[in-house]
Enzyme design. Structure first.
Site: not given
Ligand code: S3P
Length: 426
Positions: A22-23, A27, A122, A165, A313, A340, A344, A386
């Site tokens: 997903k991350s 991007r 958030r 983060s 996560d 989150k 959580r 999650r």
């Molecule tokens: C993510 C970064 C994390 C993660 C999120 C995806 C990302 O969050 O918890 O599910 O894709 O950069 P944080 O950067 O706020 O910790």
């Protein structure tokens, strides 16, 4: 919607893949949308979060098409983006909202970003603050969405972030690529570095050194072709399911194993799990591997604070692993879990307590009492993907199984999660 997860009687077995990371997917779509030329992305997840990012850029005039399994983007450069006709809905996706805030702060138009109830609750000040220092004009509702972005020229910044983060870092880097001068970002612990890797894949120059990243402004990106590795955060549920069940033997193939995401494997190994890398290579600058997990008895451990960014996560499912291990497990400095898709710490302790698990919260530390015996119960996802998947994994070991309500949120990151569990014998 409600799903029943039965207690399994025997070990889990099989070989499978999980959806694209997903991350990395976010991007790839973001950079493909502001690059010049065509970008072709294979193994893009059909999860709702990634779809929110695609829909956002579509509403800003970017053209996407599907060719068999490949997502194709017709990039027209930074200036190819147009003001969207209405508020951009980021759905449940924090990454979409935070990264787009950084990117759009430097575009010459106004945009409003909004999301669902969870996303509206958030914290967004963490991205607004550094962007404001770069000259951005972003206003929120007391630091929360909806966010109104009045895009304009930005200047570089030297920013030391109080939180580790990747979303904050990435927002600043996406602004920094368009800014005048250089941007330097430093964080307390190293967070996932997919933005840095992806930007280089699109031809940008990004210098990184541990907790520090420097990017020059005024850089153009060029379209590229890439394959998104399987999502280790999704694989984690299957890894824990197999690791806690003696006799299990499950292989999960083509999974991204970037060290900035590898906490779950480190923690499970510290608990005595048998996780073998059977093949390792690289795709799109990201390390990828096939994993083979064999089940056994796990033992409690202490998870130190510096592991938090690379495990963030996976804590919900690691709480389940800890509940099924012998002895107790201490998770230190996991306060970020409160921000989150749900809080959580609160949601997992509330739901696991229904299954007879003792979880104690002491400031930002969480300890989970092991013992291995979970009671059947009716549990609730709290709309958090999650949490839903972690509870389902717990259900496989619960006496009489569980009834999980609000299961549909798994589609946020892992459509097909329940089918995957069934495929290995759940
Ligand atoms: C993510 C970064 C994390 C993660 C999120 C995806 C990302 O969050 O918890 O599910 O894709 O950069 P944080 O950067 O706020 O910790």
């Amino acid at each position: 919607m409600t799903v029943r997860v039965e207690q399994v009687s025997g070990p889990l077995r099989g070989e499978l893949e999980v959806p694209g990371d997903k991350s990395v997917g976010h991007r790839a779509v973001i950079m493909g949308s502001v690059a010049r030329g065509e970008t072709r992305i294979d193994n893009m997840s059909a999860g709702a979060d990634n779809s929110s990012t695609v829909a956002a850029f579509r509403s800003m005039g970017v053209r996407f098409r599907r060719e068999a399994g490949t997502l194709c983007i017709e990039g027209k450069g930074w200036d190819g983006l147009q003001a969207p006709p209405e508020t951009v809905d980021c759905g449940n996706s924090g990454t979409t909202m935070r990264l787009l805030t950084g990117l759009l702060a430097g575009r010459p138009f106004d945009v409003t970003l909004d999301g669902d109830g969870s996303l509206r609750s958030r914290p967004m000040k963490r991205v607004v603050e550094p962007l404001t220092r770069m000259g951005a004009r972003v206003t929120g509702n007391d630091g929360r969405a909806p966010l109104e972005i009045h895009g304009q020229p930005l200047h570089g910044v030297d920013y030391s972030s109080p939180v580790a983060s990747a979303q904050v870092k990435s927002a600043v880097l996406l602004a920094g690529l368009q800014a005048q001068g250089a941007t330097r970002f430093e964080e307390p612990y190293r967070s996932r570095d997919h933005t840095e890797i992806m930007a280089r894949g699109f031809g940008a120059s990004v210098e990184s050194n541990g907790r520090e990243v420097v990017v020059r402004g005024g850089q153009e990106l060029s379209g590229t072709r890439l394959r998104v590795p399987g999502d280790v955060s999704s694989a984690a549920f299957l890894m824990v399911a197999a690791a806690v069940m003696p006799g299990s033997d499950v292989s999960i193939l083509r999974v991204g194993c970037n060290p900035t995401r590898g906490g779950v494997i480190e923690v499970l190994r510290a608990m005595g799990a048998d996780i073998e890398v059977t093949r390792a290579w690289e795709e799109a600058g990201e390390p990828v591997a096939d994993f083979r997990v064999r089940g056994g008895e796990l033992r409690g451990t202490e998870v130190p604070p510096e592991l938090a960014p690379r495990t963030i996560d996976e804590y919900p499912v690691l709480f389940v692993a800890a509940a099924l291990a012998g002895g107790s497990t201490l998770f230190r400095d996991v306060g970020e879990l409160r921000f989150k898709e749900s809080d959580r710490i609160a949601t997992m302790s509330r739901e696991l307590s229904k299954m007879g698990v003792r979880m104690e919260v002491n400031g930002d530390d969480v300890s989970v009492e092991g013992g291995g015996k979970l009671e059947g119960a009716s549990v609730e996802s709290h709309g958090d993907h999650r949490v839903a998947m972690a509870l389902a994994v717990a259900g496989l070991s619960a006496r009489g199984g569980i009834v999980l309500s609000g299961e549909e949120c798994v589609k946020v990151s892992f459509p097909g999660f329940f089918e995957s569990l069934e495929k290995i014998g759940g």
